[in-house]
Every structure is written in C-alpha cells, then in structure tokens.
Design a protein around this motif. Structure first.
Motif, PDB file in Angstrom:
ATOM      1  N   LYS A  60       3.809  26.253 -18.437  1.00 27.53           N
ATOM      2  CA  LYS A  60       4.320  25.923 -19.765  1.00 27.53           C
ATOM      3  C   LYS A  60       4.006  24.462 -20.060  1.00 27.53           C
ATOM      4  O   LYS A  60       4.369  23.569 -19.293  1.00 27.53           O
ATOM      5  CB  LYS A  60       5.833  26.167 -19.805  1.00 27.53           C
ATOM      6  N   GLY A  61       3.282  24.229 -21.150  1.00 28.93           N
ATOM      7  CA  GLY A  61       2.942  22.878 -21.562  1.00 28.93           C
ATOM      8  C   GLY A  61       1.510  22.470 -21.286  1.00 28.93           C
ATOM      9  O   GLY A  61       1.068  21.414 -21.744  1.00 28.93           O
ATOM     10  N   GLU A  62       0.764  23.285 -20.534  1.00 30.31           N
ATOM     11  CA  GLU A  62      -0.616  22.920 -20.201  1.00 30.31           C
ATOM     12  C   GLU A  62      -1.470  22.649 -21.439  1.00 30.31           C
ATOM     13  O   GLU A  62      -2.249  21.709 -21.458  1.00 30.31           O
ATOM     14  CB  GLU A  62      -1.283  24.017 -19.372  1.00 30.31           C
ATOM     15  N   SER A  64      -0.029  22.664 -24.827  1.00 29.02           N
ATOM     16  CA  SER A  64       0.769  22.033 -25.889  1.00 29.02           C
ATOM     17  C   SER A  64       1.313  20.661 -25.514  1.00 29.02           C
ATOM     18  O   SER A  64       1.683  19.875 -26.382  1.00 29.02           O
ATOM     19  CB  SER A  64       1.956  22.937 -26.248  1.00 29.02           C
ATOM     20  N   GLY A  65       1.421  20.388 -24.213  1.00 31.23           N
ATOM     21  CA  GLY A  65       2.072  19.162 -23.771  1.00 31.23           C
ATOM     22  C   GLY A  65       3.583  19.294 -23.690  1.00 31.23           C
ATOM     23  O   GLY A  65       4.280  18.351 -23.347  1.00 31.23           O
ATOM     24  N   HIS A  66       4.106  20.468 -24.004  1.00 32.27           N
ATOM     25  CA  HIS A  66       5.551  20.722 -24.007  1.00 32.27           C
ATOM     26  C   HIS A  66       5.988  21.294 -22.662  1.00 32.27           C
ATOM     27  O   HIS A  66       6.401  22.452 -22.565  1.00 32.27           O
ATOM     28  CB  HIS A  66       5.928  21.663 -25.150  1.00 32.27           C
ATOM     29  N   TYR A  67       5.896  20.475 -21.638  1.00 35.18           N
ATOM     30  CA  TYR A  67       6.211  20.908 -20.278  1.00 35.18           C
ATOM     31  C   TYR A  67       7.697  21.174 -20.096  1.00 35.18           C
ATOM     32  O   TYR A  67       8.533  20.622 -20.810  1.00 35.18           O
ATOM     33  CB  TYR A  67       5.763  19.847 -19.269  1.00 35.18           C
ATOM     34  N   GLN A  68       8.000  21.993 -19.105  1.00 26.33           N
ATOM     35  CA  GLN A  68       9.374  22.245 -18.676  1.00 26.33           C
ATOM     36  C   GLN A  68       9.507  21.736 -17.244  1.00 26.33           C
ATOM     37  O   GLN A  68       8.921  22.289 -16.322  1.00 26.33           O
ATOM     38  CB  GLN A  68       9.706  23.735 -18.761  1.00 26.33           C
ATOM     39  N   GLN A  88      13.180  19.906 -21.178  1.00 29.30           N
ATOM     40  CA  GLN A  88      12.118  20.377 -22.058  1.00 29.30           C
ATOM     41  C   GLN A  88      11.448  19.206 -22.762  1.00 29.30           C
ATOM     42  O   GLN A  88      12.118  18.401 -23.393  1.00 29.30           O
ATOM     43  CB  GLN A  88      12.715  21.338 -23.098  1.00 29.30           C
ATOM     44  N   ASP A  89      10.123  19.115 -22.656  1.00 30.57           N
ATOM     45  CA  ASP A  89       9.347  18.168 -23.452  1.00 30.57           C
ATOM     46  C   ASP A  89       8.975  18.866 -24.751  1.00 30.57           C
ATOM     47  O   ASP A  89       8.253  19.863 -24.727  1.00 30.57           O
ATOM     48  CB  ASP A  89       8.051  17.764 -22.738  1.00 30.57           C
ATOM     49  N   HIS A  94       6.475  28.712 -29.199  1.00 31.87           N
ATOM     50  CA  HIS A  94       5.110  28.530 -29.710  1.00 31.87           C
ATOM     51  C   HIS A  94       5.086  28.307 -31.223  1.00 31.87           C
ATOM     52  O   HIS A  94       4.093  27.852 -31.774  1.00 31.87           O
ATOM     53  CB  HIS A  94       4.230  29.735 -29.341  1.00 31.87           C
TER      54      HIS A  94
END
Length: 108
Positions: A60-62, A64-68, A88-89, A94
């Motif tokens: 998750k985030g790879e 979008s940059g929205h890593y968990q 959550q970043d 989505h």
C-alpha cells in the motif's frame, strides 16, 4: 515470544485484514493477505496485501505514496482475521478519501 499463526488453509489461502488508524481507531479499509504478504508486512513494517483483482502482492502506497506504517498486528480468536493498526500517509482509499468507508449505505 510465541507467534500465533493465522489459519490460511481454512480461508483458502487469503485472510481478511481490517485496517485501523492508530490513535483514532477509524476503520480505513478491508484487504486480504496471503502468507507472503503477512511475512513481508512483518519484515518491512509497511502494509503489504494480496490484490485479488491483479493476482499479485502490493505494498500500500507504492504508487500513490500513501503508505501504511504498521504499529500493531492482532489476530482474532478463530485465527482467521487480522487487525492492523497503522499510521496512514495521506488517503487510504483509491478515491482520495481518508477511509474507504466514507459512504452511508442508505442516503437521505
């Protein structure tokens, strides 16, 4: 420390994962993990899931940059559901919403 193993066999290889934001306990999303996704999550500290639509692992985030960032991992009494507490970043959804659960089932 003794690790409790999820019952992947009972769940045909995929365990549902409820993802909550640490601090608020807001439910951000529901995803699935296979054994490899769980191991990668535990090793890296970043939530990694199994994409049923793409048939592959995804961190998750790879894109979008929205890593968990995983803070805590728990398992339920039947060993067939995982609860992740994460920092959550950005948005978890989505669609750009913070949580995937932003719509009421019945709208007025």
């Amino acid at each position: 420390m003794k690790r409790i193993e999820p019952d992947f066999e009972k769940m045909n290889g995929l365990i549902p994962v409820i993802v909550q934001e640490v601090g608020t306990n807001e439910v951000l999303m529901l995803a699935y993990m296979n054994r490899e996704a769980l191991e990668r999550t535990l090793k890296t500290g970043l939530a990694t899931y199994w994409s049923r639509s793409r048939n592959e692992l995804w961190c998750k985030g790879e894109t979008s940059g929205h890593y968990q960032h995983v803070v805590d991992v728990r398992i339920d009494c039947d060993q067939d559901t995982i609860l992740l507490s994460v920092k959550q970043d950005g948005a978890a959804c989505h669609t750009g919403n913070h949580s995937c659960f932003y719509r009421p089932l019945i709208e007025e």
